[in-house]
Structures are given as C-alpha cells and as structure tokens.
Motif scaffolding. Sequence first.
Motif, PDB file in Angstrom:
ATOM      1  N   GLN A   9     -12.514 -36.084 -31.760  1.00  0.00           N
ATOM      2  CA  GLN A   9     -12.482 -34.996 -32.736  1.00  0.00           C
ATOM      3  C   GLN A   9     -12.566 -33.639 -32.044  1.00  0.00           C
ATOM      4  O   GLN A   9     -11.865 -32.702 -32.411  1.00  0.00           O
ATOM      5  N   LYS A  12      -9.184 -32.943 -30.520  1.00  0.00           N
ATOM      6  CA  LYS A  12      -8.241 -32.567 -31.580  1.00  0.00           C
ATOM      7  C   LYS A  12      -8.494 -31.129 -32.020  1.00  0.00           C
ATOM      8  O   LYS A  12      -7.555 -30.351 -32.194  1.00  0.00           O
ATOM      9  N   ASN A  13      -9.752 -30.760 -32.188  1.00  0.00           N
ATOM     10  CA  ASN A  13     -10.094 -29.404 -32.605  1.00  0.00           C
ATOM     11  C   ASN A  13      -9.720 -28.374 -31.545  1.00  0.00           C
ATOM     12  O   ASN A  13      -9.303 -27.268 -31.872  1.00  0.00           O
ATOM     13  N   LYS A  14      -9.861 -28.741 -30.277  1.00  0.00           N
ATOM     14  CA  LYS A  14      -9.472 -27.829 -29.195  1.00  0.00           C
ATOM     15  C   LYS A  14      -7.968 -27.571 -29.230  1.00  0.00           C
ATOM     16  O   LYS A  14      -7.528 -26.428 -29.087  1.00  0.00           O
ATOM     17  N   SER A  16      -6.043 -27.839 -31.837  1.00  0.00           N
ATOM     18  CA  SER A  16      -5.789 -27.036 -33.041  1.00  0.00           C
ATOM     19  C   SER A  16      -6.146 -25.578 -32.807  1.00  0.00           C
ATOM     20  O   SER A  16      -5.427 -24.668 -33.235  1.00  0.00           O
ATOM     21  N   LEU A  17      -7.246 -25.344 -32.103  1.00  0.00           N
ATOM     22  CA  LEU A  17      -7.671 -23.980 -31.799  1.00  0.00           C
ATOM     23  C   LEU A  17      -6.646 -23.285 -30.892  1.00  0.00           C
ATOM     24  O   LEU A  17      -6.287 -22.124 -31.131  1.00  0.00           O
ATOM     25  N   LEU A  46     -12.728 -22.649 -37.165  1.00  0.00           N
ATOM     26  CA  LEU A  46     -12.614 -23.759 -36.212  1.00  0.00           C
ATOM     27  C   LEU A  46     -13.391 -23.457 -34.930  1.00  0.00           C
ATOM     28  O   LEU A  46     -14.058 -24.336 -34.375  1.00  0.00           O
ATOM     29  N   ASN A  49     -17.017 -24.023 -35.554  1.00  0.00           N
ATOM     30  CA  ASN A  49     -17.292 -25.461 -35.616  1.00  0.00           C
ATOM     31  C   ASN A  49     -17.351 -26.080 -34.224  1.00  0.00           C
ATOM     32  O   ASN A  49     -18.225 -26.900 -33.939  1.00  0.00           O
ATOM     33  N   LEU A  50     -16.417 -25.685 -33.365  1.00  0.00           N
ATOM     34  CA  LEU A  50     -16.416 -26.217 -32.003  1.00  0.00           C
ATOM     35  C   LEU A  50     -17.653 -25.788 -31.232  1.00  0.00           C
ATOM     36  O   LEU A  50     -18.231 -26.580 -30.489  1.00  0.00           O
ATOM     37  N   GLN A  53     -20.448 -27.949 -32.430  1.00  0.00           N
ATOM     38  CA  GLN A  53     -20.308 -29.339 -32.001  1.00  0.00           C
ATOM     39  C   GLN A  53     -20.638 -29.503 -30.519  1.00  0.00           C
ATOM     40  O   GLN A  53     -21.382 -30.389 -30.132  1.00  0.00           O
TER      41      GLN A  53
END
Length: 104
Positions: A9, A12-14, A16-17, A46, A49-50, A53
């Motif tokens: 996750q 994936k977020n990285k 997307s960022l 985002l 959130n990262l 996390q």
Amino acid sequence: MSKVLELQQVAKNKLSLLALSKQLVTTTEAEKWEEFSLLNRQFVELYKNLVEQNPSSLNDIMTSLLEDSRQYHLNIQNALFSLSSEHLKDVANFKKLKTYIKES
C-alpha cells in the motif's frame, strides 16, 4: 493489515504521489488552474497519509517531489507575471483611451 500488504500500500501510494506531482507540473504548464487546485488537494491528502503511515518511505522520492514542486511554483510565478504584465498594459491603454475621450 499484514506487513507485506502495508508495504504494498505504501508503494502504491508513493507511485500515486509521484503521478500527482507530475500532473501538477503539467496542469500549471497548461494553465489549468481549477484542475491544479483539485490535484493539489489530492496531493496534500496523500502526502499527509504517507507521512503518517511511514515517514521514511518518502526519502527515495523526495528529490523528484521537490523538483516538481520547484517547477510548478516557477510555472505559477511565470503565469502571475504574465497576468500582471497584461493588467498593466490594459491599465495603460485605458488611461490613453480616457485621455483621448477627454480631449475629444
């Protein structure tokens, strides 16, 4: 959530960022300000959130994010300069027109 899923996750977020970051540059180049505003809100959300996390997960993409940020801020600055220049020309033309009307 398992550690593997959590890492997937984050990865994936990285991605997307990074994609959002590139889109921010593109929208400022095209002067699509409403789209930029929407994307920027998504980016900030985002990013937060990262950081929550796994703050160290940003280390390997920070250089790219900073370069994109520098580029879109430069694009914004150039657009503002252009608008300001146009405004000054409009004011000068208005003053000339006003003078012409007074003299007529």
